[in-house]
Design a protein around this motif. Structure first.
Motif, PDB file in Angstrom:
ATOM      1  N   ARG A  59       8.121   1.296  -9.354  1.00  0.00           N
ATOM      2  CA  ARG A  59       7.472   2.151  -8.339  1.00  0.00           C
ATOM      3  C   ARG A  59       8.221   2.088  -7.004  1.00  0.00           C
ATOM      4  O   ARG A  59       8.308   3.083  -6.279  1.00  0.00           O
ATOM      5  CB  ARG A  59       5.996   1.770  -8.171  1.00  0.00           C
ATOM      6  N   CYS A  62      11.156   4.374  -7.397  1.00  0.00           N
ATOM      7  CA  CYS A  62      10.689   5.771  -7.285  1.00  0.00           C
ATOM      8  C   CYS A  62      10.497   6.138  -5.815  1.00  0.00           C
ATOM      9  O   CYS A  62      10.920   7.215  -5.380  1.00  0.00           O
ATOM     10  CB  CYS A  62       9.340   5.949  -7.989  1.00  0.00           C
ATOM     11  N   ALA A  63       9.859   5.254  -5.068  1.00  0.00           N
ATOM     12  CA  ALA A  63       9.568   5.563  -3.657  1.00  0.00           C
ATOM     13  C   ALA A  63      10.869   5.768  -2.883  1.00  0.00           C
ATOM     14  O   ALA A  63      10.968   6.675  -2.053  1.00  0.00           O
ATOM     15  CB  ALA A  63       8.740   4.434  -3.049  1.00  0.00           C
ATOM     16  N   ARG A  64      11.894   4.930  -3.178  1.00  0.00           N
ATOM     17  CA  ARG A  64      13.177   5.077  -2.462  1.00  0.00           C
ATOM     18  C   ARG A  64      13.849   6.397  -2.819  1.00  0.00           C
ATOM     19  O   ARG A  64      14.361   7.106  -1.960  1.00  0.00           O
ATOM     20  CB  ARG A  64      14.121   3.918  -2.811  1.00  0.00           C
ATOM     21  N   GLU A  66      12.425   9.110  -3.959  1.00  0.00           N
ATOM     22  CA  GLU A  66      11.641  10.237  -3.418  1.00  0.00           C
ATOM     23  C   GLU A  66      11.875  10.395  -1.918  1.00  0.00           C
ATOM     24  O   GLU A  66      11.941  11.517  -1.399  1.00  0.00           O
ATOM     25  CB  GLU A  66      10.155  10.059  -3.722  1.00  0.00           C
TER      26      GLU A  66
END
Ligand SMILES: C[S@@+](CC[C@H](N)C(=O)[O-])C[C@H]1O[C@@H](n2cnc3c(N)ncnc32)[C@H](O)[C@@H]1O
Length: 297
Positions: A59, A62-64, A66
């Motif tokens: 996760r 993913c955050a990086r 995005e």
């Protein structure tokens, strides 16, 4: 999964703007894997430590990714607002298409990384619930996959000369307005979206206003009563069938009596349009791609 996450954690160059396609593909793969891993921030009992750790790391990756995409979309939106849409967007379209990664563009419906780029740039808000009483022959909203829209815009399909400043592209049943918006962002042409559902028209207008796209206008009306007199190119992604399609084709035929027009179709309506004697297809119609027809003299 562990190997994928480790590889993505180690590859810091993935955060560079130019690696958009790889980021989108990585996000797709992570999304698919995360469906099987619990979100431990929601406190799922009985989750093994290894899975919990992997879920947190995945996760975070993913955050990086995005965040890197959001930065890029913001930059592209800024360029579009300044009227530099063709260079700003088309460069990324080429870089993020499936073909750029060595694959072949898929025919037919089905969305890919290009649709993610478009949705990141256009940033539509969720429309309110529709309130139109639909007739059975009216088709529900589904956007044209972005690769087909860029195929249309790219010039090959529209034929010699592509789309110029003198063109007005009319999308009959325009939904949230992807086609008119992308046409006016990426070419010199003006565009008009005609859509029965007010909630979609509202979102299309909002997007045009936020991106400062002045050459795309949207009307909330039934295609059967719309003013078609300005259009040079008409686009139909099977918005209706049966007698409604018949009525609208008759209106288009009347327009073609005064000037030459082009009609682009996608989906099942292509087979009906191909039977119109006053139109000729630019090449043999293929049902899974947009097909171009020209009115005969
Ligand atoms: C398959 S979607 C196509 C959306 C859009 N053209 C695109 O390609 O992204 C068909 C759209 O036509 C609209 N529609 C159906 N009947 C209509 C009519 N009589 N007049 C105007 N729009 C209509 C629907 O509400 C829907 O948004």
């Amino acid at each position: 999964m562990e190997r994928l996450v480790r590889r993505l954690e180690e590859d810091r160059s993935l955060l560079e703007p130019d690696r958009l396609r790889e980021r989108l593909e990585a996000l797709d793969r992570l999304d698919a894997s995360l469906a099987f891993l619990p979100d431990v921030s929601e406190g799922v009992p009985g989750v093994g430590l290894k899975d919990a750790e992997l879920s947190v790391r995945a996760r975070a990756v993913c955050a990086r990714l995005e965040a890197a995409n959001s930065e890029l979309y913001k930059a592209i939106r800024g360029e579009i607002q300044l009227g530099r849409g063709p260079e700003a967007l088309l460069r990324w379209v080429q870089a993020s298409s499936v073909e750029a990664g060595g694959g072949a563009a898929a025919s037919g419906v089905g969305y890919d990384t290009l649709d993610e780029l478009v949705s990141g740039v256009l940033q539509f808000e969720e429309p309110d619930a529709g309130d139109v009483a639909r007739e059975p022959e009216m088709v529900f909203y589904q956007p044209t996959p972005a690769r087909h829209i860029f195929d249309l815009i790219g010039g090959d399909l529209i034929g010699l000369g592509g789309l110029g400043a003198e063109d007005v592209v009319v999308d009959l049943g325009s939904g949230m307005g992807h086609v008119p918006l992308l046409v006016s962002i990426c070419t010199g042409a003006s565009s008009v979206g005609i859509e029965l559902e007010a909630a979609y028209v509202e979102r299309a207008r909002q997007c045009a206003q936020r991106l400062n796209v002045k050459k795309a206008t949207f009307f909330c009306e039934d295609a059967r009563v719309a003013d078609l007199s300005r259009g040079t190119v008409f686009y139909l992604y099977t918005p209706f069938v049966g007698s409604i399609l018949r009525d609208v084709l008759d209106l288009l035929r009347q327009e073609a009596a005064n000037r030459r027009i082009r009609i682009c179709t996608y989906g099942p309506c292509t087979a009906v349009v191909a039977e119109e004697p006053w139109l000729e297809a630019a090449k043999a119609p293929e049902m899974d791609w947009i097909v171009l027809f020209r009115s005969r003299d």
